[in-house]
Design a protein around this motif. Structure first.
Motif, mmCIF file in Angstrom:
data_model
loop_
_atom_site.group_PDB
_atom_site.id
_atom_site.type_symbol
_atom_site.label_atom_id
_atom_site.label_comp_id
_atom_site.label_asym_id
_atom_site.label_seq_id
_atom_site.Cartn_x
_atom_site.Cartn_y
_atom_site.Cartn_z
ATOM 1 N N LEU A 75 32.482 41.684 32.535
ATOM 2 C CA LEU A 75 32.158 43.003 33.017
ATOM 3 C C LEU A 75 30.579 42.950 33.246
ATOM 4 N N ASP A 76 30.411 43.302 34.407
ATOM 5 C CA ASP A 76 28.885 43.458 35.087
ATOM 6 C C ASP A 76 28.599 44.659 35.759
ATOM 7 N N VAL A 77 28.900 45.780 34.677
ATOM 8 C CA VAL A 77 28.623 46.882 35.159
ATOM 9 C C VAL A 77 27.462 47.509 34.230
ATOM 10 N N TYR A 78 26.246 47.738 34.766
ATOM 11 C CA TYR A 78 25.113 48.122 33.731
ATOM 12 C C TYR A 78 24.633 49.265 34.189
ATOM 13 N N ASP A 79 23.644 49.842 33.272
ATOM 14 C CA ASP A 79 22.838 50.908 33.706
ATOM 15 C C ASP A 79 22.229 50.854 35.086
ATOM 16 N N GLU A 80 22.384 51.997 35.799
ATOM 17 C CA GLU A 80 21.780 52.061 37.205
ATOM 18 C C GLU A 80 20.546 51.788 37.121
ATOM 19 N N SER A 81 19.582 52.468 36.447
ATOM 20 C CA SER A 81 18.053 52.402 36.331
ATOM 21 C C SER A 81 17.597 50.997 36.146
ATOM 22 N N LEU A 82 18.414 50.263 35.068
ATOM 23 C CA LEU A 82 18.173 48.988 34.739
ATOM 24 C C LEU A 82 18.232 47.969 35.725
ATOM 25 N N VAL A 83 19.367 48.034 36.484
ATOM 26 C CA VAL A 83 19.676 47.309 37.421
ATOM 27 C C VAL A 83 18.519 47.300 38.787
ATOM 28 N N ARG A 84 18.278 48.473 39.026
ATOM 29 C CA ARG A 84 17.244 48.753 40.028
ATOM 30 C C ARG A 84 15.851 48.279 39.634
ATOM 31 N N ASP A 85 15.373 48.455 38.403
ATOM 32 C CA ASP A 85 14.052 47.969 37.999
ATOM 33 C C ASP A 85 14.205 46.465 37.983
ATOM 34 N N VAL A 86 15.088 45.732 37.491
ATOM 35 C CA VAL A 86 15.162 44.380 37.859
ATOM 36 C C VAL A 86 15.036 43.842 39.253
ATOM 37 N N LEU A 87 15.912 44.677 40.077
ATOM 38 C CA LEU A 87 15.741 44.388 41.541
ATOM 39 C C LEU A 87 14.090 44.605 42.196
ATOM 40 N N LEU A 88 13.475 45.495 41.790
ATOM 41 C CA LEU A 88 12.383 45.689 42.138
ATOM 42 C C LEU A 88 11.094 45.038 41.375
ATOM 43 N N GLY A 89 11.439 44.382 40.306
ATOM 44 C CA GLY A 89 10.513 43.971 39.401
ATOM 45 C C GLY A 89 9.854 44.617 38.474
ATOM 46 N N SER A 90 10.182 45.826 38.456
ATOM 47 C CA SER A 90 9.544 46.641 37.257
ATOM 48 C C SER A 90 10.024 46.431 35.695
ATOM 49 N N ALA A 91 11.258 45.675 35.770
ATOM 50 C CA ALA A 91 11.509 45.426 34.368
ATOM 51 C C ALA A 91 11.894 43.738 34.528
ATOM 52 N N ASP A 92 12.202 43.381 33.299
ATOM 53 C CA ASP A 92 12.216 41.985 32.981
ATOM 54 C C ASP A 92 13.229 41.274 33.637
ATOM 55 N N SER A 93 13.194 40.214 34.466
ATOM 56 C CA SER A 93 14.553 39.839 35.229
ATOM 57 C C SER A 93 15.425 39.234 34.450
ATOM 58 N N LYS A 94 14.942 38.910 32.866
ATOM 59 C CA LYS A 94 15.952 38.359 32.052
ATOM 60 C C LYS A 94 16.691 39.230 31.242
ATOM 61 N N ALA A 95 16.348 40.633 31.575
ATOM 62 C CA ALA A 95 17.328 41.646 30.946
ATOM 63 C C ALA A 95 18.574 41.496 31.597
ATOM 64 N N LEU A 96 19.134 41.090 32.571
ATOM 65 C CA LEU A 96 20.684 41.058 32.918
ATOM 66 C C LEU A 96 21.126 39.654 32.919
ATOM 67 N N ILE A 97 20.549 38.781 32.251
ATOM 68 C CA ILE A 97 20.773 37.278 32.029
ATOM 69 C C ILE A 97 21.632 37.340 30.731
ATOM 70 N N PHE A 98 22.698 36.975 30.396
ATOM 71 C CA PHE A 98 23.399 37.098 29.296
ATOM 72 C C PHE A 98 23.920 35.601 28.709
ATOM 73 N N THR A 99 24.105 34.831 29.775
ATOM 74 C CA THR A 99 24.768 33.840 29.408
ATOM 75 C C THR A 99 24.043 32.589 29.781
#
Length: 600
Positions: free
Chosen positions: A184-208
């Motif tokens: 299941l790769d459905v996550y909070d919209e703001s988190l995905v957007r922030d990871v794409l733009l670099g304003s959040a840690d890129s590892k936040a959506l790496i789980f495996t």
């Protein structure tokens, strides 16, 4: 006519007696509770509160009576739903309101409290709430991954995406944490957007570990370069430097299930884990692969045990919040010819199969909010695939809108889309609400985005650009491994996309095709090296040389890989009767027996 003299001392009628005098135009349009019934239809307890309209004086003409009777009939036949037909009929000002439905008793009381409002307001439908998508990305196992969905939505005019199919049983079981994390790769919209733009840690959506393996060999500067290419592409697409315009859209999650309780539990967990980003739960009733028969899902479930499918949908609708849609993706039912040829099994040879109209009515009875119809039967698959039957889709559209009473009931058409021009043609021929693409979208993610591609160089550059930008998205958010391997599953998802996007060129470069398929190629960086090599091999070719290559021809596309073999087989094969097929089967069985005896 006089009102009935029977008195009903139910809480509902007592409440109605309090508010009725406040209704607009009272007593010219008086609503009373005529009867309450508890019905059991198809195994579901259905409490139907039926309101009948008592019309006084000359306004009660025959047409109005027929409308009332038809409305009552519609209530009774909608098994699987609880319909409360409540209305304030202001007959003098608007007789047509007789055909309107108000969904609950509270809506009636709120109208009665507002004496100035004589027209009940319609609630937004599910399709309206999700902004009436017209271009839809299909659910595809190990191919509807988050980076691919983001690319298609943000750059290539996809309005709505479905996730890959998720097995409800595996997802819902108590020890299914690993399965859930990998699929299941459905996550909070703001988190995905922030990871794409670099304003959040890129590892936040790496789980495996599989995702981390796919990124091996990439430096931080490589990752940042991918991010900047995505941002530049988005700015070009939006014609703006404003990053606030970079939208991350909610999606539909598809499940496979035959047990209502398991399906409901899986759906509840999906909603919990998706943080409100799941618009609907879709039931897979369209998969034609043999594995679907073994797992009791897809088109086999719908064709062979349809009541089980309807039980699942009804349970989902009764369990999930109203704001979450319940949808179904189906195929056209088998034909009479399929039955007579024995494709449905000997016992079904003389039974008339259901029609698409019957299927649609049953789905609407279950409370389904949207139906996707693939314009082929389950037998029209792979080498047996043929043109999509858009007439069948049109019949589904007409039936759904008449039966539901909603002139805009959403039917999505799937199948038969190879070019952008086919999209508009499908709208015109089927009257569908939206068009879904799967196989053609895998090779040409921009199929919903009208492009001026006229030359061999244009096509080559376009396909290489698709592969490049997809790998950029994978660099920021690597795909979940799904069922493609704990170690290399993440890159295997990306590998499969690159193969389909570059299919026509890899067919001309067998060494590169073998390289891409080699299990030693396991990282995004290695895939980029392959792209560089492919680009260099075609860089020196002018237009004249490009157009004499097979890659220039339409028949070399991924979409047509089975269709051409199907045409060739049809041209070279004589029709075989059922008796002849039986004889051939007996001969094969006899040969196998003799072979076993000789070995013994």
């Amino acid at each position: 006519e006089s009102p009935p003299t029977t008195t009903y001392n139910t809480p509902a009628i007592l409440e109605l007696q309090k508010i009725a005098p406040n209704c607009p135009d009272y007593p010219h349009s008086l609503l009373i509770l005529h009867t309450s019934m508890a019905l059991q239809i198809r195994g579901f307890e259905l409490i139907l509160t039926i309101w009948s309209v008592v019309v006084t004086g000359a306004v009660a003409d025959r047409t109005m009576k027929m409308n009332i009777q038809q409305s009552m009939k519609n209530v009774v036949t909608r098994s699987g739903r609880t319909w409360h037909l409540e209305a304030c009929f202001c007959l003098h000002s608007n007789p047509s309101i007789l055909n309107r439905r108000i969904l609950n008793f509270k809506s009636f009381t709120s109208i009665a409290a507002n004496k100035s409002d004589t027209h009940p307001q319609q609630k937004a439908t599910f399709y309206e709430r999700i902004n009436k998508p017209r271009h839809i990305l299909a659910p595809m196992v190990a191919q509807s991954d988050l980076p691919f969905r983001l690319m298609c939505e943000q750059l290539y005019n996809v309005d709505l995406s479905y996730t890959q199919m998720i097995h409800a049983h595996n997802f819902a079981e108590s020890g299914g944490d690993t399965f859930r994390r990998n699929h299941l790769d459905v996550y909070d919209e703001s988190l995905v957007r922030d990871v794409l733009l670099g304003s959040a840690d890129s590892k936040a959506l790496i789980f495996t570990q599989s995702q981390r393996n796919a990124l091996e060999g990439l430096s931080q500067s490589d990752i940042e370069a991918s991010r900047q290419r995505i941002i530049s592409a988005l700015q070009t697409k939006n014609n703006s430097l404003e990053t606030a315009l970079f939208e991350v859209k909610p999606c539909v999650v598809q499940i496979a299930a035959h047990d209502p309780n398991v399906a409901a539990r899986a759906a509840e967990i999906i909603l919990e884990r998706s943080n409100g980003e799941c618009l609907a739960i879709d039931l897979n009733l369209g998969c034609p692969q043999a594995i679907a028969r073994k797992g009791r899902y897809g088109s086999f479930l719908h064709d062979e045990t349809p009541q089980a499918a309807y039980d699942v949908l009804t349970k989902l609708r009764s369990t999930l919040p109203k704001e979450v849609g319940v949808t179904a993706k189906i195929r056209l039912p088998p034909t009479e010819a399929d039955a007579q040829e024995g494709k449905l099994g000997h016992e079904f040879r003389f039974i008339k199969p259901v029609t698409i109209e019957e299927r649609v009515r049953r789905l609407i009875d279950c409370g389904v909010d949207l139906i996707t119809v693939h314009g082929r039967t389950r037998f029209e698959n792979k080498v047996a695939v043929g043109p999509a039957n858009w007439d069948g889709v049109h019949a589904a559209v007409a039936t759904a809108r008449e039966y539901s009473g909603d002139a805009n009931y959403p039917i999505i058409s799937n199948g038969g889309i190879e070019y952008f021009s086919d999209v508009q043609k499908c709208f015109e021929e089927t009257s569908c609400s939206g068009v879904m693409s799967s196989e053609s979208l895998l090779e040409n993610p921009g199929i919903f985005d009208q492009q001026n591609v006229a030359s061999g160089r244009d096509i080559l550059d376009r396909q290489l650009q698709y592969a490049d930008i997809y790998l950029d998205y994978c660099t920021i958010i690597p795909p979940l491994p799904g069922s493609l391997g704990i170690k290399g599953g993440s890159f295997n998802v990306a590998r499969s996309h690159v193969f389909k996007i570059l299919h026509r060129y890899l067919e001309e470069q067998p060494d590169l095709r073998s390289w891409l398929g080699n299990q030693e190629l396991q990282t995004i960086q290695q895939a980029r090296d392959l792209l560089c090599e492919l680009r260099s091999r075609y860089s020196s070719l002018d237009e004249e040389h490009l157009k004499v290559k097979n890659s220039w021809k339409d028949d070399s596309s991924w979409y047509r890989r089975h269709r051409q073999s199907n045409v060739s087989a049809a041209e070279n094969t004589q029709p075989v009767s059922l008796d002849e097929r039986k004889k051939l089967a007996k001969l094969r069985i006899q040969a196998l027996r003799e072979q076993r005896l000789s070995k013994a």
